[in-house]
Design a protein around this motif. Structure first.
Motif, PDB file in Angstrom:
ATOM      1  N   GLN A 276       6.611   0.572   3.429  1.00  0.00           N
ATOM      2  CA  GLN A 276       7.933  -0.872   3.953  1.00  0.00           C
ATOM      3  C   GLN A 276       7.953  -1.240   5.289  1.00  0.00           C
ATOM      4  OE1 GLN A 276      12.171   0.586   1.666  1.00  0.00           O
ATOM      5  NE2 GLN A 276      10.638   2.519   0.995  1.00  0.00           N
TER       6      GLN A 276
ATOM      7  N   ASN B  72       0.515  -1.364  -0.377  1.00  0.00           N
ATOM      8  CA  ASN B  72       0.149  -0.036   0.080  1.00  0.00           C
ATOM      9  C   ASN B  72       0.802   1.351  -0.033  1.00  0.00           C
ATOM     10  OD1 ASN B  72      -2.270  -0.911  -0.502  1.00  0.00           O
ATOM     11  ND2 ASN B  72      -2.905  -0.756   2.606  1.00  0.00           N
ATOM     12  N   ARG B  73       0.050   2.402   0.132  1.00  0.00           N
ATOM     13  CA  ARG B  73       1.119   4.019  -0.119  1.00  0.00           C
ATOM     14  C   ARG B  73       0.366   4.569   1.047  1.00  0.00           C
ATOM     15  NH1 ARG B  73       3.495   5.439  -4.718  1.00  0.00           N
ATOM     16  NH2 ARG B  73       3.367   4.078  -6.006  1.00  0.00           N
ATOM     17  N   ILE B  74       0.603   5.399   1.286  1.00  0.00           N
ATOM     18  CA  ILE B  74       0.640   6.655   2.074  1.00  0.00           C
ATOM     19  C   ILE B  74      -0.660   6.797   2.520  1.00  0.00           C
ATOM     20  CG2 ILE B  74       0.985   8.466   3.851  1.00  0.00           C
ATOM     21  CD1 ILE B  74       3.175   6.578   5.256  1.00  0.00           C
ATOM     22  N   SER B  75      -1.049   7.164   1.166  1.00  0.00           N
ATOM     23  CA  SER B  75      -2.921   7.891   2.056  1.00  0.00           C
ATOM     24  C   SER B  75      -3.774   6.931   1.821  1.00  0.00           C
ATOM     25  CB  SER B  75      -2.946   8.793  -0.131  1.00  0.00           C
ATOM     26  OG  SER B  75      -2.717   7.743  -0.925  1.00  0.00           O
ATOM     27  N   ASP B  76      -3.012   5.416   1.123  1.00  0.00           N
ATOM     28  CA  ASP B  76      -4.425   4.237   1.828  1.00  0.00           C
ATOM     29  C   ASP B  76      -5.181   4.646   3.200  1.00  0.00           C
ATOM     30  OD1 ASP B  76      -4.483   2.988  -0.587  1.00  0.00           O
ATOM     31  OD2 ASP B  76      -2.513   2.783  -0.636  1.00  0.00           O
TER      32      ASP B  76
ATOM     33  N   GLY C  11      -3.940   5.651  -2.880  1.00  0.00           N
ATOM     34  CA  GLY C  11      -2.804   4.738  -4.116  1.00  0.00           C
ATOM     35  C   GLY C  11      -1.597   6.317  -4.012  1.00  0.00           C
ATOM     36  N   GLN C  12      -1.644   7.252  -3.011  1.00  0.00           N
ATOM     37  CA  GLN C  12      -0.289   8.826  -3.271  1.00  0.00           C
ATOM     38  C   GLN C  12       0.442   8.745  -2.150  1.00  0.00           C
ATOM     39  OE1 GLN C  12      -2.916  11.659  -4.788  1.00  0.00           O
ATOM     40  NE2 GLN C  12      -3.424  10.179  -6.394  1.00  0.00           N
ATOM     41  N   GLY C  13       1.700   8.638  -2.875  1.00  0.00           N
ATOM     42  CA  GLY C  13       1.909   9.275  -1.443  1.00  0.00           C
ATOM     43  C   GLY C  13       3.308   7.736  -1.150  1.00  0.00           C
ATOM     44  N   PRO C  14       4.070   8.093  -0.511  1.00  0.00           N
ATOM     45  CA  PRO C  14       5.688   7.499  -0.315  1.00  0.00           C
ATOM     46  C   PRO C  14       4.316   5.434  -0.310  1.00  0.00           C
ATOM     47  CG  PRO C  14       5.776   8.901   0.852  1.00  0.00           C
ATOM     48  CD  PRO C  14       4.226   8.819   0.597  1.00  0.00           C
ATOM     49  N   ARG C  15       5.443   4.242  -0.723  1.00  0.00           N
ATOM     50  CA  ARG C  15       5.388   2.993  -0.407  1.00  0.00           C
ATOM     51  C   ARG C  15       5.344   2.562   1.275  1.00  0.00           C
ATOM     52  NH1 ARG C  15       3.832   0.356  -5.499  1.00  0.00           N
ATOM     53  NH2 ARG C  15       4.156   1.055  -6.682  1.00  0.00           N
TER      54      ARG C  15
END
Ligand code: MF3
Ligand code: CO
Length: 256
Positions: free
Chosen positions: A193, A141-145, A187-191
């Motif tokens: 990890q 996922n990404r941060i904006s999720d 779906g936006q911003g850093p992935r």
């Protein structure tokens, strides 16, 4: 730059966050009509130091106290004072601690004595939004999720998210990259990890989302005077499966 943490570092952050969780529970139990917000702060400081930890907020950008205590229309960063809590208030308790050079950060909102059903619902929805956000904190996922899950839940309940303040990365600093907003498209911003440690912290207003800062330069309040609730956990993204909630409170009622 996002600083990933090793498993050993996450273990130290878990210790800092555990102190925060334990002390929040002690403070939460002390909340009752008649107690002053300053007394809650004194309990928090004493309990943090008794655990060999350092209050993280005291002195941070000249913040004067250990605890942030935000009553009713106060959103976050309420400064403890002689003000006494009374039956029917709601109160946000936000606490940070440092252990071994690493920070832990968590917040809860609780009712003082009996409050109405719709006030309880505000608190419940805010806590649910936090856990729905945490559910999204998985590799892939990404941060904006996270952000989107929080916003969706809050707005479908008829409330609004505060946009002026955001969650954050946390580690050897209280606030690290990335920012974790409580709103946004998915779906936006850093992935995300493995080894990312985040403080996710929805702030939810019963009325409009606008906030302003009082003359004390800290206390954020809703512009329309509506009630506001705040919950926060420090979590670590895992290589597989759900994030680990480092500030988990054993007595916290997981919400449904
Ligand atoms: N949980 C809040 C935050 O992450 C607490 C900060 S209060 C401060 O920003 F006093 F330390 F700024
Ligand atoms: Co925080």
């Amino acid at each position: 730059m996002i600083i990933l943490k090793t498993p050993a570092e996450i273990e130290i952050m878990a210790q800092a966050s555990r102190v925060v969780a334990e002390v929040l529970q002690v403070v939460e139990r002390a909340v009752s009509p008649g107690i002053s917000t300053e007394e809650l702060d004194q309990i928090a400081e004493k309990e943090i130091r008794a655990r060999g930890a350092i209050p993280a907020f005291k002195g941070y950008r000249n913040y004067p106290k250990t605890l942030c205590v935000s009553v009713n229309e106060q959103v976050v960063h309420g400064i403890p004072s002689k003000r006494k809590l009374k039956e029917g208030d709601i109160v946000g308790l936000d606490l940070g601690a440092i252990v071994g050079g690493f920070y832990g950060d968590s917040a809860v909102t609780v009712a003082v004595g009996r409050v109405s059903e719709d006030v309880l619902r505000l608190i419940k929805v805010t806590e649910q939004a936090l856990y729905l956000g945490i559910e999204q904190a998985v590799v892939g996922n990404r941060i904006s999720d996270i952000s989107h899950a929080v916003q969706r839940h809050v707005e479908s309940a008829g409330y609004s998210v505060v946009t002026e303040f955001v969650g954050h990365g946390i580690g050897r600093q209280l606030h690290e990259e990335p920012q974790v907003p409580n709103y946004g498209k998915p779906g936006q911003g850093p992935r995300l990890q493995s080894g990312m440690v985040l403080a996710i912290e929805p702030m939810v207003n019963m009325g409009g989302s606008a906030v302003r800062i009082l003359d004390d330069r800290w206390t954020a309040v809703t512009v329309d005077g509506s009630l506001s609730a705040h919950f926060e956990h420090t979590i670590a993204v895992q290589p597989n499966g759900p994030a680990k909630i480092l500030s988990w409170r054993p007595e916290a009622v997981a919400c449904s």
